[in-house]
Design a protein around this motif. Sequence first.
Motif, mmCIF file in Angstrom:
data_model
loop_
_atom_site.group_PDB
_atom_site.id
_atom_site.type_symbol
_atom_site.label_atom_id
_atom_site.label_comp_id
_atom_site.label_asym_id
_atom_site.label_seq_id
_atom_site.Cartn_x
_atom_site.Cartn_y
_atom_site.Cartn_z
ATOM 1 N N ALA A 78 -99.623 29.173 -26.229
ATOM 2 C CA ALA A 78 -100.711 29.237 -25.259
ATOM 3 C C ALA A 78 -101.329 27.856 -25.085
ATOM 4 O O ALA A 78 -101.477 27.099 -26.048
ATOM 5 C CB ALA A 78 -101.773 30.227 -25.722
ATOM 6 N N ASP A 125 -102.313 29.255 -19.446
ATOM 7 C CA ASP A 125 -101.606 30.451 -19.893
ATOM 8 C C ASP A 125 -102.145 30.771 -21.283
ATOM 9 O O ASP A 125 -101.644 30.268 -22.294
ATOM 10 C CB ASP A 125 -100.101 30.210 -19.919
ATOM 11 C CG ASP A 125 -99.318 31.474 -20.275
ATOM 12 O OD1 ASP A 125 -99.961 32.517 -20.581
ATOM 13 O OD2 ASP A 125 -98.077 31.436 -20.263
ATOM 14 N N LYS A 127 -104.587 33.767 -23.866
ATOM 15 C CA LYS A 127 -105.154 35.095 -24.087
ATOM 16 C C LYS A 127 -106.614 34.900 -24.462
ATOM 17 O O LYS A 127 -106.931 34.207 -25.426
ATOM 18 C CB LYS A 127 -104.413 35.832 -25.198
ATOM 19 C CG LYS A 127 -104.804 37.303 -25.317
ATOM 20 C CD LYS A 127 -103.849 38.055 -26.246
ATOM 21 C CE LYS A 127 -104.189 39.546 -26.244
ATOM 22 N NZ LYS A 127 -103.233 40.312 -27.095
ATOM 23 N N SER A 131 -107.626 39.485 -22.830
ATOM 24 C CA SER A 131 -107.012 39.427 -21.505
ATOM 25 C C SER A 131 -106.032 38.268 -21.422
ATOM 26 O O SER A 131 -106.336 37.161 -21.873
ATOM 27 C CB SER A 131 -108.082 39.260 -20.420
ATOM 28 O OG SER A 131 -108.972 40.360 -20.413
ATOM 29 N N ASN A 132 -104.849 38.534 -20.842
ATOM 30 C CA ASN A 132 -103.896 37.459 -20.585
ATOM 31 C C ASN A 132 -104.261 36.790 -19.263
ATOM 32 O O ASN A 132 -104.359 37.458 -18.230
ATOM 33 C CB ASN A 132 -102.475 38.024 -20.515
ATOM 34 C CG ASN A 132 -102.017 38.582 -21.850
ATOM 35 O OD1 ASN A 132 -102.225 37.955 -22.885
ATOM 36 N ND2 ASN A 132 -101.404 39.747 -21.829
#
Length: 244
Positions: A78, A125, A127, A131-132
């Motif tokens: 991420a 990108d 989380k 929520s992504n």
Amino acid sequence: MKLKKVLVSNEMSYKIAFAFLCLFVSSFGKDLPPFIERCGLSDPKLRNCLVRSIQNAAPSIIVPFNIPFIEIKIGDGAKITLANSNYTAFKTMKVQDAGFDKETGEFYLKYIDAKMDAISYYEMDIKFLGSNIKGNGPLLLNFTDSFITYTTKLKVFTDKKGIERYGVEGGKTTFSPTGAKFDFQNLFNGNESLGKATNRLLNENWKDLFGILQPTFQQVLAGIMDNAFKKYLKYVPKNAVFLP
């Protein structure tokens, strides 16, 4: 362009490239410019003089700046990247405290900046709160009433011409805004309803998002301050910076 890599923890790392745009006048000569007040190191009111001098000088010598690339990795692939970020800061700064120890060379500055804005291009990108969140596009960012401290050490060195000058060791900052507003455009490939809901989520929980960004922003701000002082001190001899 200088690339600076720092490993902060096992879960988060940062890559920052700095490009500073004319932060300081590059040809002061042998004396301070007239808008900077010289302060006496033996003056019992040195603190007051430094606060006054820095406050009066800041609007004249600091301008908006650009940072071409910032990458924030947050474990498991991420990340958030910011490109071509243009920041406006210091215009509303109010110096609260400042000091310099002539024995150790330690310098500190404490101030409030009422408004700091940025326009950037982002890719995200991550989380966040379960929520992504994905997206790429323009980002508008605003911080309000930011409490900032900067500490560094000024070390005396002799240049090639035999002139003593102050050098700047890598400084550190703390950066704590009382409010922040994020506008990530083109989230989820331009899905307008998801984008509005996500921006609302991010802004309602701005402290959590800022907690992710804070270490990087503090490092960026420290680099800006270091660069500003280096550019200034590079052209002014040590004996012209302070009064005895």
